[in-house]
Design a protein around this motif. Structure first.
Motif, PDB file in Angstrom:
ATOM      1  N   GLU A   2       0.833  -1.187   0.000  1.00  8.86           N
ATOM      2  CA  GLU A   2       0.000   0.000   0.000  1.00  8.86           C
ATOM      3  C   GLU A   2       0.870   1.241   0.000  1.00  8.86           C
ATOM      4  OE1 GLU A   2      -2.255  -3.206   2.194  1.00  8.86           O
ATOM      5  OE2 GLU A   2      -0.200  -2.564   1.874  1.00  8.86           O
ATOM      6  N   VAL A   4       1.726   5.030   1.256  1.00  8.54           N
ATOM      7  CA  VAL A   4       1.537   5.890   2.407  1.00  8.54           C
ATOM      8  C   VAL A   4       1.692   7.316   1.941  1.00  8.54           C
ATOM      9  CG1 VAL A   4       2.503   6.616   4.601  1.00  8.54           C
ATOM     10  CG2 VAL A   4       2.377   4.181   4.047  1.00  8.54           C
ATOM     11  N   GLY A   5       0.831   8.179   2.409  1.00  6.98           N
ATOM     12  CA  GLY A   5       1.033   9.586   2.118  1.00  6.98           C
ATOM     13  C   GLY A   5       0.653   9.960   0.712  1.00  6.98           C
ATOM     14  N   LEU A   6      -0.521   9.502   0.264  1.00  5.84           N
ATOM     15  CA  LEU A   6      -0.927   9.779  -1.100  1.00  5.84           C
ATOM     16  C   LEU A   6      -1.140  11.262  -1.335  1.00  5.84           C
ATOM     17  CD1 LEU A   6      -3.460   6.872  -1.616  1.00  5.84           C
ATOM     18  CD2 LEU A   6      -1.148   7.029  -2.496  1.00  5.84           C
ATOM     19  N   HIS A   7      -1.492  12.018  -0.295  1.00  5.57           N
ATOM     20  CA  HIS A   7      -1.819  13.419  -0.483  1.00  5.57           C
ATOM     21  C   HIS A   7      -0.835  14.323   0.237  1.00  5.57           C
ATOM     22  CE1 HIS A   7      -5.474  11.766  -2.086  1.00  5.57           C
ATOM     23  NE2 HIS A   7      -5.701  11.129  -0.981  1.00  5.57           N
ATOM     24  N   LEU A   8       0.368  13.848   0.457  1.00  4.05           N
ATOM     25  CA  LEU A   8       1.336  14.627   1.199  1.00  4.05           C
ATOM     26  C   LEU A   8       2.087  15.585   0.300  1.00  4.05           C
ATOM     27  CD1 LEU A   8       2.829  11.785   3.390  1.00  4.05           C
ATOM     28  CD2 LEU A   8       1.224  13.541   4.080  1.00  4.05           C
ATOM     29  N   GLN A  38       9.530   6.397   6.102  1.00  2.21           N
ATOM     30  CA  GLN A  38       8.569   5.325   5.906  1.00  2.21           C
ATOM     31  C   GLN A  38       8.475   4.983   4.431  1.00  2.21           C
ATOM     32  OE1 GLN A  38       4.478   5.997   7.207  1.00  2.21           O
ATOM     33  NE2 GLN A  38       4.279   3.838   7.741  1.00  2.21           N
ATOM     34  N   SER A  40       7.091   2.489   1.319  1.00  5.47           N
ATOM     35  CA  SER A  40       5.788   1.907   1.012  1.00  5.47           C
ATOM     36  C   SER A  40       5.675   0.499   1.597  1.00  5.47           C
ATOM     37  CB  SER A  40       5.587   1.872  -0.497  1.00  5.47           C
ATOM     38  OG  SER A  40       4.324   1.344  -0.824  1.00  5.47           O
ATOM     39  N   PHE A  89       8.771  11.726   8.143  1.00  2.89           N
ATOM     40  CA  PHE A  89       7.995  12.348   9.217  1.00  2.89           C
ATOM     41  C   PHE A  89       8.933  12.885  10.288  1.00  2.89           C
ATOM     42  CE2 PHE A  89       3.748  11.091   8.078  1.00  2.89           C
ATOM     43  CZ  PHE A  89       3.876   9.874   7.424  1.00  2.89           C
ATOM     44  N   THR A 105       3.008  16.211   9.529  1.00  5.41           N
ATOM     45  CA  THR A 105       2.156  15.704   8.467  1.00  5.41           C
ATOM     46  C   THR A 105       2.897  14.849   7.464  1.00  5.41           C
ATOM     47  OG1 THR A 105       2.483  17.754   7.253  1.00  5.41           O
ATOM     48  CG2 THR A 105       0.519  17.609   8.633  1.00  5.41           C
TER      49      THR A 105
END
Lengths: 113, 114
Positions: A2, A4-8, A38, A40, A89, A105
């Protein structure tokens, strides 16, 4: 795995360049700060930490800078490599009497050839 | 670094069911922490688990929804109860370990609720 952070927020850098990832923290009394990476499908991996009695700390290819005046933390990565591509992060440990962390964020770092 | 093992690593769950996540650490630790990471989001602390006492929950998280056990100094469980699709997240266990008192995370338990 999956994502992580698709909209970061995303920082794109060319391989070999230096990267600077910034973070604003919330509690002026926080005394310990950590940067995590982090990838994926994985959990956060410790990169480097710094305590509030310091303003700079260096590791292998990474440097963390702490500016308590403006509550700002930065992570500098030298000679960025494709393996550095991940979400980064920052986290602060407020004076709660425990080791709990408050996370920023996150920033996605993309390294292109 | 600490060795933190979580089970399951991922699961697909039916809404209305409950799932218990296990966290095993390779040495004794006083505090264990459970975090949640919703899709595309940062990490948020759910609760702090001390051995021999009730877990301390953060604002927005309650024991009925996220019961925690801490039977000894190397193990903890987090249960996600009566799951809904909004509970689809990564659940992460964290401890402080090492000479530098660094805070480490497990690889997470990736839950999808359908």
């Amino acid at each position: 795995g999956e994502s992580v952070g698709l909209h970061l927020p995303t920082l794109s850098v060319q391989e070999g360049d230096n990267s600077i990832i910034n973070c604003a923290y919330s509690n002026s009394a926080s005394d310990y700060f950590i940067w995590y990476k982090q990838e994926s499908g994985k959990g956060p991996q410790f990169i480097i930490d710094i305590r509030s009695n310091m303003d700079k700390r260096q590791g292998q290819r990474v440097t963390v800078l702490l500016n308590k005046t403006v509550k700002h933390l930065s992570l500098q990565i030298a000679a960025t490599q494709p393996g550095d591509s991940a979400v980064y992060f920052c986290a602060e440990n407020p004076p709660s009497g425990t080791d709990k962390l408050i996370f920023g964020t996150g920033t996605r770092l993309q390294v292109f050839p | 670094s600490a060795v933190i093992s979580q089970k399951p690593s991922r699961d697909i769950c039916q809404r209305g069911t409950s799932l218990t996540i296990q966290c095993q650490v390779d040495s004794q630790v006083t505090m264990m922490f459970w975090y949640r990471q919703q899709p595309g989001q940062s990490l948020t602390l759910i609760a702090t688990a001390n051995q021999g006492s009730e877990a301390t929950y953060e604002s927005g998280f309650v024991i009925d929804k996220f019961p925690i056990s801490r039977p000894n100094l190397t193990f903890s469980t987090l249960t996600v109860s009566n799951m809904s699709p909004e509970d689809s997240s990564i659940y992460l266990c964290s401890v402080k370990r090492g000479s530098g008192n660094t805070i480490y995370f497990g690889e997470g338990s990736w839950l999808t609720v359908v």
